[in-house]
Design an enzyme around this catalytic site. Sequence first.
Site, PDB file in Angstrom:
ATOM      1  CG  ASP A 177      -1.542  -1.297   1.469  1.00  0.00           C
ATOM      2  OD1 ASP A 177      -1.534  -2.405   0.608  1.00  0.00           O
ATOM      3  OD2 ASP A 177      -2.513  -1.306   2.432  1.00  0.00           O
ATOM      4  CD  GLU A 422      -0.469  -6.232   8.933  1.00  0.00           C
ATOM      5  OE1 GLU A 422      -0.761  -5.605  10.112  1.00  0.00           O
ATOM      6  OE2 GLU A 422      -1.298  -5.865   7.919  1.00  0.00           O
TER       7      GLU A 422
HETATM    8  C1  GLC Z   1      -2.823  -4.796   3.731  1.00  0.00           C
HETATM    9  C2  GLC Z   1      -1.771  -5.382   3.173  1.00  0.00           C
HETATM   10  C3  GLC Z   1      -2.225  -6.059   2.089  1.00  0.00           C
HETATM   11  C4  GLC Z   1      -2.884  -7.197   2.617  1.00  0.00           C
HETATM   12  C5  GLC Z   1      -4.138  -6.735   3.293  1.00  0.00           C
HETATM   13  C6  GLC Z   1      -4.744  -7.821   4.128  1.00  0.00           C
HETATM   14  O1  GLC Z   1      -3.823  -3.858   3.089  1.00  0.00           O
HETATM   15  O2  GLC Z   1      -1.074  -4.225   2.577  1.00  0.00           O
HETATM   16  O3  GLC Z   1      -1.269  -6.579   1.148  1.00  0.00           O
HETATM   17  O4  GLC Z   1      -3.388  -8.096   1.466  1.00  0.00           O
HETATM   18  O5  GLC Z   1      -3.536  -5.869   4.474  1.00  0.00           O
HETATM   19  O6  GLC Z   1      -3.894  -8.685   4.968  1.00  0.00           O
END
Ligand code: GLC
Length: 460
Positions: A177, A422
């Site tokens: 992102d 994460e």
């Molecule tokens: C965030 C991350 C993305 C991922 C999502 C759900 O937006 O940047 O890559 O898919 O979270 O985990």
Amino acid sequence: MQTYLELLNEAKAILQRNTMTVTVNGKLYERIIPSRDFYVHQWLWDSAGIAMGQVHIDEEAAFHELLSLIAGQWNNGLIPHIIYNPGETRYYPPADQWQTTRFTRDGIKTSGITDPPLLAIAAANLCDHASDEQKKRDFIITLLPSMMAYHDHLKRYRDPEDCGLLTIVHPWESGTDDSPRWDSVLNRIDLNNIPTDLKANVDLNRKDIRYQNSEERPTEADYYRYIYLIELFKDLAWDYTKILHETPFAVKDILFNSIWARANEALAALLHTYGNQEEANTYQRWAEQTQKALTNTWSEEDQQYCDIDVTQGRHQAIVAPTNAIFMPLYAGAVTDAQLDILLQRLSNTDEFCSAYPVPSTAIHSRYFDKERYWRGPTWPITNFFIIEGLKRYTARHKNADQLANFFMQKTVQMIKENGFWEYFDPLDDATEPHAKGMGFSSFSWTAAILIQLLNKLYYN
Ligand code: GLC
């Protein structure tokens, strides 16, 4: 000290806890959400990554994961990046913000943009690891029309010029992102032109920073722009011909396209076994076209592959030292000379070989921020692609194999020492002996990737 078996059991337990069974219009869906704390819906590339881990534990559940994902496919072939679970309010933006229900089937609510197209890769991987031949065949035969429709949709609307590289129209489509790769493009969206009520709405409703340290998340300005883009696409009625023309964010992303190339290879291989050879040839041709185009994004001066900013007629290379520059390994698009340079950069302790590699942004670079999301932290998912990418090149260079094994060990160690976070602090600061876990804990794709890595390292 936890044993590998205990670690594996913990990973399995996380996937089990993160499984949600939901009913939409009388139909039952079973899907694994990224995290119970915030990401309470189904994400395309998370889900594909999760299925690849899940197949080692429960084949049936892995099949369900992908079948549940294609239930959210639009009539025009798009597979959206989020399939919303009904009644969940912990995530922002909410399902109704997108206004896309008219495109979906069975009243399923989804986002309107896509994610790195990992689906066919996951389907092929499930085939490699599942043991029940008949179930495997049934599963692939069910999935093939959806995968083909998705690929055809992407090719048609995201590469109308037939150059081999698809265009993404939102940073969320890259999966990375707030990567520095997007700064120059996003900065052209003048915050003063974003309506005050939109900003007020974001301030009031954005939820990640209520649960998390805001230093570790995208900035306020990032979020205004993310939501601004969604509102713009909504005004264009999700017509992707118009969107590509008008969006202030249009990029040929090397990460997205590396996955696209490999997904076409995977789809071609599946069609070769379970479908039609002529169709297989089409996707194989697309794969090769994208591989060639990726090779050509290489900048000799900058020693990296470059995303291309194609917003409103531009054609401008984006130079940013992020871990996306290694993704063409995964696509099989790397020449011998490029391979030498990539291996050097991956081994360089001032760049990408930090204490807990591979940081999302090179640690010497001016963009590096060890805590902020895709601007520094190490993510298991991108490590996985780099490891798999290096494995494509072991015959060409002995260091490729060594590095792949080193990154596998390091990724497992990082999770073992800290938990299933994460993302992780890539540095080993004197005050902090271990990589620090960040973002949300009990994270599904971290668990799924650990399962895959442990299988490769110890159980194969
Ligand atoms: C965030 C991350 C993305 C991922 C999502 C759900 O937006 O940047 O890559 O898919 O979270 O985990």
